[in-house]
Write an enzyme that holds these catalytic residues in place. Structure first.
Site, mmCIF file in Angstrom:
data_model
loop_
_atom_site.group_PDB
_atom_site.id
_atom_site.type_symbol
_atom_site.label_atom_id
_atom_site.label_comp_id
_atom_site.label_asym_id
_atom_site.label_seq_id
_atom_site.Cartn_x
_atom_site.Cartn_y
_atom_site.Cartn_z
ATOM 1 N N ILE A 56 0.819 -1.156 -0.011
ATOM 2 C CA ILE A 56 0.179 -0.061 -0.116
ATOM 3 C C ILE A 56 0.868 1.140 -0.087
ATOM 4 O O ILE A 56 1.953 0.969 0.539
ATOM 5 C CB ILE A 56 -1.102 0.039 1.220
ATOM 6 C CG1 ILE A 56 -0.313 0.005 2.614
ATOM 7 C CG2 ILE A 56 -2.009 -1.196 1.215
ATOM 8 C CD1 ILE A 56 -1.139 0.052 3.583
ATOM 9 N N ASP A 57 0.451 2.130 -0.604
ATOM 10 C CA ASP A 57 1.082 3.528 -0.684
ATOM 11 C C ASP A 57 1.671 3.859 0.509
ATOM 12 O O ASP A 57 1.106 3.741 1.662
ATOM 13 C CB ASP A 57 0.227 4.644 -1.032
ATOM 14 C CG ASP A 57 -0.331 4.270 -2.510
ATOM 15 O OD1 ASP A 57 0.216 3.339 -3.128
ATOM 16 O OD2 ASP A 57 -1.230 5.107 -2.988
ATOM 17 N N LYS A 58 2.958 4.498 0.324
ATOM 18 C CA LYS A 58 3.647 5.056 1.843
ATOM 19 C C LYS A 58 2.601 6.099 2.516
ATOM 20 O O LYS A 58 2.716 6.053 3.702
ATOM 21 C CB LYS A 58 5.008 5.827 1.276
ATOM 22 C CG LYS A 58 5.632 6.706 2.328
ATOM 23 C CD LYS A 58 6.707 7.300 1.867
ATOM 24 C CE LYS A 58 7.443 8.233 2.811
ATOM 25 N NZ LYS A 58 8.494 9.234 2.358
ATOM 26 N N ARG A 157 -6.315 6.377 -6.229
ATOM 27 C CA ARG A 157 -5.939 8.007 -6.543
ATOM 28 C C ARG A 157 -6.204 8.284 -7.942
ATOM 29 O O ARG A 157 -6.695 9.121 -8.416
ATOM 30 C CB ARG A 157 -4.395 8.004 -5.990
ATOM 31 C CG ARG A 157 -4.367 7.783 -4.411
ATOM 32 C CD ARG A 157 -3.056 7.536 -3.954
ATOM 33 N NE ARG A 157 -2.323 8.862 -4.043
ATOM 34 C CZ ARG A 157 -0.854 8.853 -3.574
ATOM 35 N NH1 ARG A 157 -0.459 7.648 -3.076
ATOM 36 N NH2 ARG A 157 -0.322 10.066 -3.452
#
Length: 249
Positions: A56-58, A157
């Site tokens: 998952i994104d930072k 996103r």
């Protein structure tokens, strides 16, 4: 249940570890920033060697699963590759969509521009599918549930951006970096505008729930990650002001 500044332990046994991570942590090595703080390095101090099976994104908070053995790594990796894992995200976006539900099927190409952003590309992109549902409108914002069927970089996103919506404080895909302040949404606010701290000033995207089959037993297991403090503060204030709660289901 043990709580850390970097993560909260949701589940752990001899084969898997499931954590609720804070925003700002990479889950494994970042090829663009080798010095970026990492969740696996932090958690390995407690659990020993961990193997990443998904990302998952930072800047995203929420649930992440690691394997503790090579066998578990293979099993979980195949589950993600075969799209057998159920993923639910919650996010807060600027503005209001004109739909209640939305099915997005747009091919995505990672690292598609000079800022290393993912772009929509019919020619070079890989299949990417996300289902969105509006959870509630709160003044100038909207709570949205996202169910990604694939696992492309920045998928939620980019799919939202392609439909004219940006997640609050998204540093890559939104031109609006305005944090959420109580003074902006609450009538008759009487605080000190110079001393006020934002309720939320980072990417408002949270990996809320994950369902997997346990690699050793085959049992279906669902893990739910509570909102971090900043998103929880926003949720509570919005529930009071707008009578809308994304968790009231």
């Amino acid at each position: 249940m043990k709580t850390f500044s970097d993560y909260e332990t949701l589940y752990a046994d001899d084969t898997i570890v499931v954590l609720n991570k804070r925003s700002g942590l990479c889950i494994a090595a970042d090829r663009y920033d080798p010095s970026a703080p990492r969740l696996d390095v932090s958690a390995e101090k407690e659990f020993g060697p961990l193997y990443a099976v998904h990302r998952i994104d930072k800047d995203t908070s929420g649930v992440i699963v690691y394997a503790k053995t090579q066998e578990a790594h293979r099993s979980l990796s195949m589950q993600f590759e075969n799209r057998e894992v159920e993923k639910i995200y919650h996010c807060l976006v600027n503005g209001h969509p004109l739909w209640k539900t939305l099915h997005v099927d747009l091919k995505l190409q990672p690292d598609g521009d000079a800022r290393h952003r993912t772009i929509v590309s019919k020619r070079f992109g890989k299949p990417a599918v996300t289902d969105f549902t509006v959870l509630g409108i709160c003044g100038p914002y909207t709570w949205i549930e996202a169910r990604p069927k694939t696992g492309r970089t920045h998928q939620i996103r980019v799919h939202l951006a392609a439909n004219g919506l940006s997640i609050v404080c998204d540093p890559l895909y939104s031109g609006n970096q305005k944090p959420i302040r109580l003074s902006d949404i609450k009538r008759n606010w009487h605080g000190d505008e110079f001393e006020e701290r934002p309720l939320l000033s980072r990417l408002a995207l949270h990996a809320y729930q994950l369902t997997i089959s346990h690699p050793a037993t085959g049992e279906k297991m669902t893990f739910t990650a509570s909102y971090p403090k900043d998103m929880e503060a926003v949720r509570k204030q919005f529930a009071k002001i707008f009578s809308v709660d994304p968790l009231a289901k």
